[in-house]
Design a protein around this motif. Sequence first.
Motif, short mmCIF file in Angstrom:
data_model
loop_
_atom_site.label_atom_id
_atom_site.label_comp_id
_atom_site.label_asym_id
_atom_site.label_seq_id
_atom_site.Cartn_x
_atom_site.Cartn_y
_atom_site.Cartn_z
N GLY A 51 0.80 -1.24 0.00
CA GLY A 51 0.00 0.00 0.00
C GLY A 51 0.83 1.27 0.00
O GLY A 51 1.94 1.32 -0.53
N ARG A 55 4.70 3.07 -1.84
CA ARG A 55 4.60 4.25 -2.73
C ARG A 55 5.44 5.41 -2.16
O ARG A 55 6.27 5.98 -2.85
N ASP A 56 5.21 5.71 -0.87
CA ASP A 56 5.88 6.86 -0.27
C ASP A 56 7.40 6.64 -0.18
O ASP A 56 8.17 7.56 -0.41
N LYS A 64 3.00 7.54 6.37
CA LYS A 64 2.20 7.81 7.57
C LYS A 64 2.14 6.56 8.43
O LYS A 64 2.16 6.61 9.63
N ASP A 65 1.97 5.42 7.77
CA ASP A 65 1.92 4.16 8.50
C ASP A 65 2.48 3.05 7.60
O ASP A 65 2.60 3.23 6.40
N ASP A 67 1.89 -0.74 6.45
CA ASP A 67 0.96 -1.86 6.44
C ASP A 67 1.64 -3.10 5.89
O ASP A 67 2.46 -3.02 4.98
N ARG A 142 -7.08 -5.95 -6.35
CA ARG A 142 -8.27 -5.46 -5.65
C ARG A 142 -8.06 -4.05 -5.08
O ARG A 142 -8.96 -3.42 -4.57
N ARG A 143 -6.83 -3.56 -5.17
CA ARG A 143 -6.53 -2.24 -4.59
C ARG A 143 -7.04 -1.12 -5.49
O ARG A 143 -7.51 -1.37 -6.60
N ASP A 144 -6.96 0.13 -5.00
CA ASP A 144 -7.61 1.22 -5.75
C ASP A 144 -6.80 1.77 -6.91
O ASP A 144 -7.26 1.81 -8.05
N ASN A 148 -0.74 2.49 -5.52
CA ASN A 148 -1.03 2.01 -4.16
C ASN A 148 -0.97 0.48 -4.08
O ASN A 148 -1.35 -0.09 -3.06
N ASP A 187 -17.12 0.92 -5.06
CA ASP A 187 -16.83 1.65 -3.82
C ASP A 187 -16.67 3.15 -4.14
O ASP A 187 -15.60 3.59 -4.57
N ARG A 190 -13.68 5.65 -3.34
CA ARG A 190 -12.46 5.73 -4.16
C ARG A 190 -12.39 7.04 -4.95
O ARG A 190 -11.31 7.50 -5.28
N ARG A 193 -10.84 9.47 -2.68
CA ARG A 193 -9.43 9.12 -2.54
C ARG A 193 -8.64 9.54 -3.78
O ARG A 193 -7.50 9.96 -3.69
N GLU A 196 -7.91 13.06 -3.41
CA GLU A 196 -6.94 13.25 -2.32
C GLU A 196 -5.51 13.00 -2.82
O GLU A 196 -4.62 13.82 -2.60
N PHE A 197 -5.30 11.87 -3.49
CA PHE A 197 -3.94 11.56 -3.93
C PHE A 197 -3.50 12.50 -5.06
O PHE A 197 -2.33 12.83 -5.19
N ARG A 200 -2.44 15.40 -2.88
CA ARG A 200 -1.35 15.12 -1.93
C ARG A 200 -0.05 14.79 -2.62
O ARG A 200 1.02 15.22 -2.21
P1 ATP Z 1 -1.96 7.11 3.40
O1 ATP Z 1 -1.96 6.12 4.51
O2 ATP Z 1 -0.66 7.77 3.15
O3 ATP Z 1 -3.11 8.07 3.52
P2 ATP Z 1 -2.55 4.83 1.80
O4 ATP Z 1 -2.46 4.59 0.33
O5 ATP Z 1 -1.67 3.98 2.66
O6 ATP Z 1 -2.28 6.36 2.03
P3 ATP Z 1 -4.70 3.80 3.36
O7 ATP Z 1 -6.05 4.41 3.56
O8 ATP Z 1 -3.78 3.68 4.51
O9 ATP Z 1 -4.04 4.67 2.21
O10 ATP Z 1 -4.94 2.39 2.67
C1 ATP Z 1 -3.90 1.44 2.52
C2 ATP Z 1 -4.02 0.73 1.18
O11 ATP Z 1 -5.25 0.01 1.11
C3 ATP Z 1 -4.04 1.66 -0.04
O12 ATP Z 1 -2.74 2.00 -0.44
C4 ATP Z 1 -4.76 0.81 -1.06
O13 ATP Z 1 -3.89 -0.12 -1.65
C5 ATP Z 1 -5.75 0.05 -0.21
N1 ATP Z 1 -7.06 0.72 -0.16
C6 ATP Z 1 -7.48 1.64 0.72
N2 ATP Z 1 -8.74 2.02 0.47
C7 ATP Z 1 -9.14 1.33 -0.60
C8 ATP Z 1 -10.34 1.25 -1.34
N3 ATP Z 1 -11.39 2.01 -1.02
N4 ATP Z 1 -10.40 0.40 -2.39
C9 ATP Z 1 -9.34 -0.38 -2.71
N5 ATP Z 1 -8.18 -0.35 -2.06
C10 ATP Z 1 -8.07 0.47 -1.02
#
Ligand code: ATP
Length: 431
Positions: A51, A55-56, A64-65, A67, A142-144, A148, A187, A190, A193, A196-197, A200
């Motif tokens: 996730g 990327r970061d 930020k965190d 995973d 399955r990710r967005d 990510n 969803d 998205r 999001r 947002e990206f 950001r």
């Molecule tokens: P940040 O934590 O910096 O805000 P992030 O990309 O890590 O950005 P999170 O909300 O922490 O965003 O989600 C972690 C990961 O989960 C994302 O990078 C993405 O791969 C997946 N994800 C989050 N929300 C969705 C969604 N609505 N649909 C599909 N995948 C998602």
Amino acid sequence: MPEPNHNIKDDAEPVILPRSEHGISRKQIDAQALKVLYRLHRQGYQAYLVGGCVRDLLLGRTPKDFDVGTNATPQEVKKLFRNCFLVGRRFRLAHIRFGNNQVVEVATFRRQPGPEELPEDRGEHAFFVQNLFGTPREDAFRRDFTVNALFYNIANFEVIDHVGGLADLKARRLRVIGDPLLRFTEDPVRMLRALEFNVRLGFSLDEEAREAIYARAPLMADAAPARIREEILGLFRNGVGSAVLRRAQAMGLIGPMMAGYESDEATFALLEILDQKALANDQIDEAEIIASLFLNRFWRNCPVSAELPISEVLQMASLLLTAYCSYYRISHGLRHQAKELLVGCYRMARGLGRRGERRLLRHPMTPRVLELYRAWLKANGESMTLAMCWQQALDQQRQSGKEANASQKTQQPRRRPRSRRRRPPRTAKPS
Ligand code: ATP
Ligand code: MG
């Protein structure tokens, strides 16, 4: 690096960046997340960073965190970590908790079900979709967004890209995985999001996604308010609230996602100041966000020149916040704070020397009110003189409060607290 393929093929080989070809070093990875990755790996499971953190790290930003993705099931993860808690009613996740309130989130790889696998009851779909375990490749799909969906494998320090995310990262492009129309229908959050990206990361949003947002904007009304609330809070904590909401409004998302709310220029300017505060690492609380969203509308309903009685002003503030707060199920305490902020601004705008001024100056909310009032004046390019007078009055009040406390302490010698213990009743000694 290969060019991105817009029709990503499910059977294509992933792009793999060996350790020597990317800049991610273990020193940049949070120590607790590394512990989790290593333990999973040592026990024979796949263990990836997944996730936004990958990327970061590739962009040279601080995540930020962190995973973790794994092929261990939530139950298996729980067995490995004493400090593991399974959370989420719908999406079962393992939270590994460490001291100082830190949590490393571990998710089992999941996959999207085929249409024939879905249960007949549509209400069950979301639950079903979120809990089918899958391969890492299925999990990436399955990710967005492609950027990510990158993985960092702790076994060999490789970055694995199943979806063309590395090429998009290089081109600074935000691309939805799969058909944006379908993925936004699946969803709607998205869409928010994506904006947002877009802001950001400063990545461009591709045309297909942009058009899909226009087309699917009304679906935001179907998204769970609790999730939108969480995303909105996230926007402001990341200092991009104003810019994202501006885009969201231009693309027709705001009304459906915020219970019919509509913003205006003066509000966006105020929200920008809130964003600057977050970017300077100041805490932003939700009451402040809510009050800022409604302050301009509040002035329109309660112009200072109208000299309304405070009881009416209070009523108006409550009324203004009702739809928004009920939609997001905002607690009474928070709602009350937002109302106090609005009404406090009204009191400040009326000027000093009014009845109840001493009480206002002593009220614990007043410094926050003044901050919001000052931000409002700044956002609108108005004179700061009145805000400065309030600041002086507040400083004087604090000073005299301290002095009064000090003199109280010196004047009254401390009395020894009377012992509460009762003496035992005297009994005649036996002779
Ligand atoms: P940040 O934590 O910096 O805000 P992030 O990309 O890590 O950005 P999170 O909300 O922490 O965003 O989600 C972690 C990961 O989960 C994302 O990078 C993405 O791969 C997946 N994800 C989050 N929300 C969705 C969604 N609505 N649909 C599909 N995948 C998602
Ligand atoms: Mg994240």
